[in-house]
Write an enzyme that holds these catalytic residues in place. Structure first.
Site, PDB file in Angstrom:
ATOM      1  N   LYS A 142      -1.848  -1.325  -3.849  1.00 10.19           N
ATOM      2  CA  LYS A 142      -2.826  -0.236  -3.875  1.00 10.19           C
ATOM      3  C   LYS A 142      -2.052   1.071  -3.848  1.00 10.19           C
ATOM      4  CE  LYS A 142      -6.477   2.213  -1.372  1.00 10.19           C
ATOM      5  NZ  LYS A 142      -7.235   2.368  -0.114  1.00 10.19           N
ATOM      6  N   TYR A 180       0.841  -1.205   0.000  1.00  2.00           N
ATOM      7  CA  TYR A 180       0.000   0.000   0.000  1.00  2.00           C
ATOM      8  C   TYR A 180       0.873   1.251   0.000  1.00  2.00           C
ATOM      9  CZ  TYR A 180      -3.992   2.916   1.582  1.00  2.00           C
ATOM     10  OH  TYR A 180      -4.981   3.858   1.702  1.00  2.00           O
ATOM     11  N   ILE A 221      -9.730   0.070  -4.559  1.00  3.67           N
ATOM     12  CA  ILE A 221     -10.017  -0.048  -3.130  1.00  3.67           C
ATOM     13  C   ILE A 221     -10.376   1.359  -2.703  1.00  3.67           C
ATOM     14  CG2 ILE A 221      -9.096  -0.577  -0.844  1.00  3.67           C
ATOM     15  CD1 ILE A 221      -7.254  -2.635  -2.204  1.00  3.67           C
TER      16      ILE A 221
END
Length: 291
Positions: A161, A133, A204
């Site tokens: 992400k 992330y 997301i």
């Protein structure tokens, strides 16, 4: 992980300030009805840094049986290597699909090599697949495309992400993971069409808390009817910008409360519930789409 929309779920709290599992069940049904593919728990929108490690364990344990086919991903945001590994093990024990792992914030002057080695140590010890992330606004650490390529060699790293909002990452991250089967999820929804056009997997999304149906339709239609997906995105984009202009995750909770999805808009300190007027403006735009 399957393509689609994964709401970065808010964490409902009871009147005592504890995680409210019955409200989590309502959220899961809301996301399922909206066509979402999965759910990320205890991320930024889920007030993950305000939850203890034990609360995160109990949240993922409680949510998986309520998921009704949704893939559950646990957010892990801690600079502690041991705690990160422990949470990966707890997520695996709960039968979650994966974890979403942030860089070890606070020590912001460490080398990029040191950060990569920290990720590699978690990857080596984790029994569950990991999404890396990138969110430098919150962590103070920027993950380069070169670091993403380095981590992608590990079989436990299943994708990433990116919530940086940096449009250049759309191409550079895609190139870094090209030739692999890794997933790419964009966090800034205003870049969704650009990401899909570059071959990204989906989003997301914090805004998917209040717009799960629209975002799910856009991603689902992209491969079949690109024109329809782009038309829908043109309608949604100003609403996404309005949502993102409000303080998060407080605003998403407040809107879900006003929409009757959550029984309470409460957040944990240091977060505060935003002013009603500001939320109402964004909520009116949401209602203009959803009816």
């Amino acid at each position: 992980m399957k393509p689609g929309v994964y709401p970065a779920a808010v964490t409902p709290l009871s009147a005592k300030g504890e995680v409210d599992l019955p409200a989590v069940a309502r959220l899961m049904a809301w996301y399922k009805a909206g066509g979402c593919t999965g759910v990320v728990l205890a991320g930024t929108n889920g007030e993950g840094p305000s939850l203890s490690a034990v609360e995160k364990r109990d949240l993922v344990r409680g949510a998986v049986p309520l998921a009704d086919g949704l893939d559950i991903v646990l957010g892990v945001a801690t600079p502690s290597l041991d705690e990160a590994i422990w949470l990966c093990k707890q997520a695996n024990n709960a039968s979650a699909k994966a974890v979403l792992l942030m860089p070890p914030g606070y020590f912001r002057e460490v080398s990029e090599d040191g950060v990569a080695k920290w990720f590699e140590a978690v990857l080596d010890a984790s029994p569950i697949p990991i999404l890396i992330y990138n969110f430098p606004k919150m962590t103070g650490i920027t993950l380069s495309a070169e670091t993403m390529a380095r981590l992608s060699v590990h079989d436990k790293m299943i994708g990433l992400k990116d919530s940086s909002g940096n449009v250049e990452n759309i191409e550079s991250y895609a190139q870094a993971l090209s030739g692999t089967s890794k997933c790419l999820f964009v966090g800034n929804e205003t870049l969704l069409i650009s990401a899909l056009a570059a071959g990204w997997t989906g989003t997301i999304s914090g805004a998917a808390n209040v717009l799960p149906g629209w975002l799910s339709q856009i991603v689902a239609e992209w491969q079949m009817d690109r024109q329809s997906a782009e038309t829908k995105f043109a309608l949604v984009e100003p609403v996404l910008k309005a949502i993102r202009s409000c303080p998060q995750p407080s605003a998403n909770k407040a809107m879900l409360f006003e929409m009757g999805v959550l029984p309470s808009p409460d957040v944990r300190l240091p977060l505060e519930t935003p002013t009603t007027e500001r939320i109402q403006e964004a909520l009116n735009l949401v209602k203009s789409l959803t009816g």
